[in-house]
Motif scaffolding. Structure first.
Motif, PDB file in Angstrom:
ATOM      1  N   VAL A  33       0.844  -1.205   0.000  1.00 36.00           N
ATOM      2  CA  VAL A  33       0.000   0.000   0.000  1.00 36.00           C
ATOM      3  C   VAL A  33       0.874   1.247   0.000  1.00 36.00           C
ATOM      4  O   VAL A  33       2.019   1.221   0.451  1.00 36.00           O
ATOM      5  N   ARG A  34       0.295   2.326  -0.508  1.00 36.54           N
ATOM      6  CA  ARG A  34       1.031   3.581  -0.575  1.00 36.54           C
ATOM      7  C   ARG A  34       1.088   4.189   0.817  1.00 36.54           C
ATOM      8  O   ARG A  34       0.102   4.724   1.331  1.00 36.54           O
ATOM      9  N   ALA A  35       2.238   4.123   1.408  1.00 34.82           N
ATOM     10  CA  ALA A  35       2.448   4.658   2.759  1.00 34.82           C
ATOM     11  C   ALA A  35       3.939   4.641   3.031  1.00 34.82           C
ATOM     12  O   ALA A  35       4.742   4.201   2.200  1.00 34.82           O
ATOM     13  N   LEU A  36       4.316   5.142   4.194  1.00 36.95           N
ATOM     14  CA  LEU A  36       5.722   5.073   4.559  1.00 36.95           C
ATOM     15  C   LEU A  36       6.169   3.624   4.605  1.00 36.95           C
ATOM     16  O   LEU A  36       5.402   2.740   5.026  1.00 36.95           O
ATOM     17  N   PRO A  37       7.388   3.309   4.145  1.00 35.57           N
ATOM     18  CA  PRO A  37       7.856   1.906   4.142  1.00 35.57           C
ATOM     19  C   PRO A  37       7.727   1.270   5.520  1.00 35.57           C
ATOM     20  O   PRO A  37       8.053   1.874   6.543  1.00 35.57           O
ATOM     21  N   GLY A  38       7.214   0.071   5.526  1.00 32.18           N
ATOM     22  CA  GLY A  38       7.032  -0.656   6.772  1.00 32.18           C
ATOM     23  C   GLY A  38       6.626  -2.092   6.495  1.00 32.18           C
ATOM     24  O   GLY A  38       6.427  -2.491   5.347  1.00 32.18           O
ATOM     25  N   PHE A  39       6.503  -2.866   7.540  1.00 33.18           N
ATOM     26  CA  PHE A  39       6.185  -4.293   7.407  1.00 33.18           C
ATOM     27  C   PHE A  39       5.371  -4.679   8.642  1.00 33.18           C
ATOM     28  O   PHE A  39       5.883  -4.662   9.769  1.00 33.18           O
ATOM     29  N   SER A  40       4.105  -4.982   8.434  1.00 31.70           N
ATOM     30  CA  SER A  40       3.255  -5.341   9.566  1.00 31.70           C
ATOM     31  C   SER A  40       2.498  -6.629   9.285  1.00 31.70           C
ATOM     32  O   SER A  40       2.159  -6.935   8.134  1.00 31.70           O
ATOM     33  N   ILE A  41       2.257  -7.397  10.368  1.00 28.06           N
ATOM     34  CA  ILE A  41       1.496  -8.648  10.286  1.00 28.06           C
ATOM     35  C   ILE A  41       0.298  -8.506  11.206  1.00 28.06           C
ATOM     36  O   ILE A  41       0.450  -8.229  12.403  1.00 28.06           O
ATOM     37  N   VAL A  42      -0.901  -8.687  10.668  1.00 28.78           N
ATOM     38  CA  VAL A  42      -2.127  -8.546  11.447  1.00 28.78           C
ATOM     39  C   VAL A  42      -2.912  -9.853  11.423  1.00 28.78           C
ATOM     40  O   VAL A  42      -2.687 -10.720  10.571  1.00 28.78           O
ATOM     41  N   GLY A  43      -3.830  -9.993  12.390  1.00 28.08           N
ATOM     42  CA  GLY A  43      -4.666 -11.190  12.429  1.00 28.08           C
ATOM     43  C   GLY A  43      -4.377 -12.087  13.614  1.00 28.08           C
ATOM     44  O   GLY A  43      -4.276 -13.312  13.466  1.00 28.08           O
ATOM     45  N   ILE A  56      12.488 -12.974   8.026  1.00 26.23           N
ATOM     46  CA  ILE A  56      12.033 -12.865   6.631  1.00 26.23           C
ATOM     47  C   ILE A  56      12.834 -11.805   5.879  1.00 26.23           C
ATOM     48  O   ILE A  56      13.236 -12.014   4.723  1.00 26.23           O
ATOM     49  N   LYS A  57      13.107 -10.661   6.518  1.00 27.32           N
ATOM     50  CA  LYS A  57      13.899  -9.613   5.855  1.00 27.32           C
ATOM     51  C   LYS A  57      15.286 -10.120   5.489  1.00 27.32           C
ATOM     52  O   LYS A  57      15.781  -9.887   4.377  1.00 27.32           O
ATOM     53  N   SER A  58      15.904 -10.831   6.431  1.00 22.68           N
ATOM     54  CA  SER A  58      17.246 -11.355   6.170  1.00 22.68           C
ATOM     55  C   SER A  58      17.220 -12.417   5.071  1.00 22.68           C
ATOM     56  O   SER A  58      18.089 -12.439   4.194  1.00 22.68           O
ATOM     57  N   ALA A  59      16.217 -13.298   5.114  1.00 26.84           N
ATOM     58  CA  ALA A  59      16.122 -14.366   4.104  1.00 26.84           C
ATOM     59  C   ALA A  59      15.860 -13.785   2.724  1.00 26.84           C
ATOM     60  O   ALA A  59      16.426 -14.249   1.720  1.00 26.84           O
ATOM     61  N   LEU A  60      15.010 -12.758   2.628  1.00 24.30           N
ATOM     62  CA  LEU A  60      14.742 -12.120   1.329  1.00 24.30           C
ATOM     63  C   LEU A  60      15.980 -11.403   0.800  1.00 24.30           C
ATOM     64  O   LEU A  60      16.212 -11.361  -0.417  1.00 24.30           O
ATOM     65  N   SER A  61      16.792 -10.852   1.700  1.00 23.67           N
ATOM     66  CA  SER A  61      18.041 -10.210   1.267  1.00 23.67           C
ATOM     67  C   SER A  61      18.998 -11.229   0.657  1.00 23.67           C
ATOM     68  O   SER A  61      19.778 -10.902  -0.246  1.00 23.67           O
ATOM     69  N   SER A  62      18.929 -12.490   1.132  1.00 22.01           N
ATOM     70  CA  SER A  62      19.814 -13.533   0.605  1.00 22.01           C
ATOM     71  C   SER A  62      19.512 -13.876  -0.847  1.00 22.01           C
ATOM     72  O   SER A  62      20.348 -14.438  -1.549  1.00 22.01           O
ATOM     73  N   ILE A  63      18.284 -13.584  -1.308  1.00 25.02           N
ATOM     74  CA  ILE A  63      17.951 -13.835  -2.728  1.00 25.02           C
ATOM     75  C   ILE A  63      17.925 -12.506  -3.511  1.00 25.02           C
ATOM     76  O   ILE A  63      17.338 -12.429  -4.590  1.00 25.02           O
ATOM     77  N   ARG A  64      18.547 -11.475  -2.909  1.00 26.86           N
ATOM     78  CA  ARG A  64      18.705 -10.158  -3.532  1.00 26.86           C
ATOM     79  C   ARG A  64      17.357  -9.507  -3.844  1.00 26.86           C
ATOM     80  O   ARG A  64      17.176  -8.861  -4.887  1.00 26.86           O
ATOM     81  N   PHE A  65      16.425  -9.681  -2.955  1.00 28.95           N
ATOM     82  CA  PHE A  65      15.119  -9.037  -3.101  1.00 28.95           C
ATOM     83  C   PHE A  65      15.226  -7.604  -2.606  1.00 28.95           C
ATOM     84  O   PHE A  65      15.770  -7.336  -1.532  1.00 28.95           O
ATOM     85  N   GLU A  66      14.726  -6.668  -3.401  1.00 29.20           N
ATOM     86  CA  GLU A  66      14.750  -5.256  -3.044  1.00 29.20           C
ATOM     87  C   GLU A  66      13.383  -4.858  -2.485  1.00 29.20           C
ATOM     88  O   GLU A  66      12.368  -4.973  -3.175  1.00 29.20           O
ATOM     89  N   PHE A  67      13.380  -4.440  -1.244  1.00 30.76           N
ATOM     90  CA  PHE A  67      12.126  -4.046  -0.622  1.00 30.76           C
ATOM     91  C   PHE A  67      11.595  -2.769  -1.273  1.00 30.76           C
ATOM     92  O   PHE A  67      12.349  -1.792  -1.439  1.00 30.76           O
ATOM     93  N   PRO A  68      10.310  -2.740  -1.648  1.00 34.56           N
ATOM     94  CA  PRO A  68       9.741  -1.546  -2.291  1.00 34.56           C
ATOM     95  C   PRO A  68       9.553  -0.419  -1.271  1.00 34.56           C
ATOM     96  O   PRO A  68       9.487  -0.655  -0.062  1.00 34.56           O
ATOM     97  N   SER A  69       9.454   0.782  -1.761  1.00 40.10           N
ATOM     98  CA  SER A  69       9.245   1.933  -0.869  1.00 40.10           C
ATOM     99  C   SER A  69       7.750   2.080  -0.576  1.00 40.10           C
ATOM    100  O   SER A  69       7.135   3.127  -0.826  1.00 40.10           O
ATOM    101  N   GLN A  70       7.162   0.984  -0.142  1.00 45.92           N
ATOM    102  CA  GLN A  70       5.745   0.936   0.211  1.00 45.92           C
ATOM    103  C   GLN A  70       5.592   0.137   1.499  1.00 45.92           C
ATOM    104  O   GLN A  70       6.532  -0.510   1.963  1.00 45.92           O
ATOM    105  N   LYS A  71       4.399   0.163   2.057  1.00 43.38           N
ATOM    106  CA  LYS A  71       4.151  -0.596   3.275  1.00 43.38           C
ATOM    107  C   LYS A  71       3.669  -1.996   2.920  1.00 43.38           C
ATOM    108  O   LYS A  71       2.725  -2.156   2.138  1.00 43.38           O
ATOM    109  N   ILE A  72       4.305  -3.004   3.495  1.00 43.20           N
ATOM    110  CA  ILE A  72       3.916  -4.393   3.287  1.00 43.20           C
ATOM    111  C   ILE A  72       2.981  -4.797   4.430  1.00 43.20           C
ATOM    112  O   ILE A  72       3.330  -4.667   5.610  1.00 43.20           O
ATOM    113  N   THR A  73       1.800  -5.268   4.072  1.00 37.44           N
ATOM    114  CA  THR A  73       0.832  -5.718   5.074  1.00 37.44           C
ATOM    115  C   THR A  73       0.499  -7.186   4.838  1.00 37.44           C
ATOM    116  O   THR A  73       0.130  -7.564   3.725  1.00 37.44           O
TER     117      THR A  73
END
Length: 511
Positions: A33-43, A56-73
């Motif tokens: 979603v369009r918002a300040l970069p962040g990562f939240s888990i709800v439910g 998860i952040k570290s594991a995604l970095s191992s496959i050279r994944f670039e985090f988008p400048s959006q909020k991950i929900t």
């Protein structure tokens, strides 16, 4: 149009969580979603899932994944069900990794814990979850860590795939490897199996503890063979050192074969208890110490009801050595599991029911000092002490014991039957029971099946009525005698129960 584009960005996959001993399906959704970069888990995700964000952040970095400048929900649905466990790591990481891809993974249940380097690890919760899901979801497809794959593949009617790293998991869906991978041949549990009426049963043929080590005690061995063939409860009484515990510890290796469903169910209970076990046709054997608390034996916990020793003994043997020394609360609580073959653990947050179809074996001395039956040592106990000792075992508990064996001190050098010879007789009795169409072994038949399968000839019927009047047998005792006589008849390869089978069964009842 803009709303449709936004909805299309929502990715879906499936996972599950344990609530008690039952798995509940969890729909996992991710979106940017369009918002300040962040990562939240709800439910209603617990701390173990919230902490997964850093893994998860570290594991995604191992496959050279670039985090988008959006909020991950990430949303875990249903939102009113509490979720717990690190096995959610892989499904969450996958949904983030494929957020801008065109392929999907929504038809799969995905399980695995992530290492910081992207390696996928197994957890104890995954196996019982998948086993529970397979019971009510047809054509189940799962993605699991490679280390767990051989175990998962043994579950009937399931399509399982394994991956080693997060990178492999992404390629698995991106390249649709599940379409090209051939179904693997399931490796049998062991070389020894029986096929009866289209169903396979497995058994071990090694006897690391052999009955040939038990010298003499021919009547006791006969009783143990009957108990094993029908999974009947037994109590052995005798002086210290006469071979009670030694004999019962060998009982495990001559128990009847198991179906794959029974093996998987027992293994799932061990996984719930966080004990790692390989799949094996060898039945469980649990022997808690007499100082064990009631919750440790029957299960419990302040918030989550954990399985106790009687659940872990399901389909196997529960052995109480020094039987009268267990606490009164433990002994009296045995009534329901021995009769109903199920235990219900109630807590404020959970109510869990565990199956308890085990062979209950107990050993005790004849008196507090143990020398009452001895021919060489003098008993030091008074009559009051002996009665107090024996009265610790109540009549309702004794009524649930099928075989009572009084062991004597023997100095025989004769080996008698070996475990292999005893198991041969048990195997023949097992075939008789299954060919008759029984779902349960004789000792665990309910009242209706007892009357259906335990048929006596006229002479045996007349003898049973005489014994009932003379010995004052309760209705429960009559049914136990019938089941035991049925097992003895099966070992003799007899379709009907004859008088000699009934008389031998009656001889093992405690007077």
């Amino acid at each position: 149009m803009e709303e449709a584009v936004e909805l299309s960005r929502v990715k879906h996959a499936k996972c599950a969580t344990l609530y008690g001993n039952k798995a509940h399906e969890v729909a996992v959704e991710s979106t940017l979603v369009r918002a300040l970069p962040g990562f939240s888990i709800v439910g209603m995700a617990d701390q173990s899932i919230q902490e997964s964000r850093e893994r998860i952040k570290s594991a995604l970095s191992s496959i050279r994944f670039e985090f988008p400048s959006q909020k991950i929900t990430i949303n875990l649905s249903p939102s009113d069900l509490k979720k717990e466990g690190s096995h959610f790591d892989l499904v969450i990481a996958l949904l983030i990794a494929i957020q801008k891809e065109r392929f999907t993974c929504k038809d799969f249940f995905i399980f695995g814990e992530l290492g910081l380097d992207g390696k996928i690890k197994k957890t104890n919760a995954i196996f019982p979850i998948i086993l529970s899901l397979a019971a009510h979801i047809p054509n189940l497809r799962v993605l699991v860590p490679n280390a767990l794959l051989p175990k998962i593949e043994q579950i009937p009617h399931i399509q399982a795939f394994g991956v080693e790293t997060l990178h492999e998991a992404v390629l698995f869906f991106k390249e649709k490897r599940y379409q090209s991978e051939q179904a693997k041949l399931v490796r049998p549990l062991c070389e020894n199996s029986l096929d009866i009426q289209g169903k396979s049963y497995f058994y071990a043929s090694e006897f690391p503890f052999d009955f040939s080590d038990v010298l003499g005690q021919h009547r006791a061995k006969r009783a143990l063979m009957i108990a094993a063939a029908g999974m009947h409860n037994l109590l052995m009484e005798g002086s210290p050192g006469c071979g009670k515990s030694m004999s019962i510890k060998r009982l495990r290796y001559i128990l009847p074969p198991q179906s794959i469903e029974e093996i998987l169910e027992s293994n799932a209970y061990y996984s719930l208890h966080e004990e790692e076990r390989e799949l094996s046709p060898l039945r469980p054997f649990r022997s808690p110490h007499h100082t064990s608390s009631r919750p440790s034996i029957f299960g419990g916990g302040s918030t989550h009801a954990q399985a106790g020793e009687i659940a872990l003994a399901h389909n196997g043997v529960l052995f109480f050595d020094e039987f009268p020394n267990f606490s009164k609360a433990v002994l009296e609580s045995l009534r329901e599991p021995l009769e109903d073959h199920r235990v219900l653990i109630s807590r404020v947050n959970t109510k869990i029911s565990y199956a308890t179809k085990f062979l209950f074996a107990a050993a005790q001395n004849p008196c507090p000092c143990g020398n009452l039956f001895s021919k060489t040592h003098e008993c030091r106990c008074s009559e009051v002490e002996i009665n107090r000792y024996k009265n610790r075992i109540s009549e309702p508990i004794m009524d649930r014991i099928d075989l009572y064996i009084q062991m004597s001190e023997e100095h025989s050098k004769e080996q008698g039957l070996s475990s292999k010879e005893m198991f041969t007789h048990i195997l023949e009795a097992f075939k008789m029971q299954k060919n008759r169409g029984q779902n349960e072994l004789n000792g665990k038949l309910n009242e209706q099946d007892t009357l259906r399968f335990c048929t006596l000839n006229d002479e045996a019927q007349e003898r049973l009525e005489m014994a009932q009047n003379h010995l004052g047998l309760s209705q429960r005792s009559v049914h136990k005698v019938l089941r035991m006589a049925r097992t003895i008849a099966d070992m003799a390869q007899s379709e009907r129960i004859h008088q000699e089978h009934l008389l031998e069964a009656l001889s093992f009842r405690k007077r």
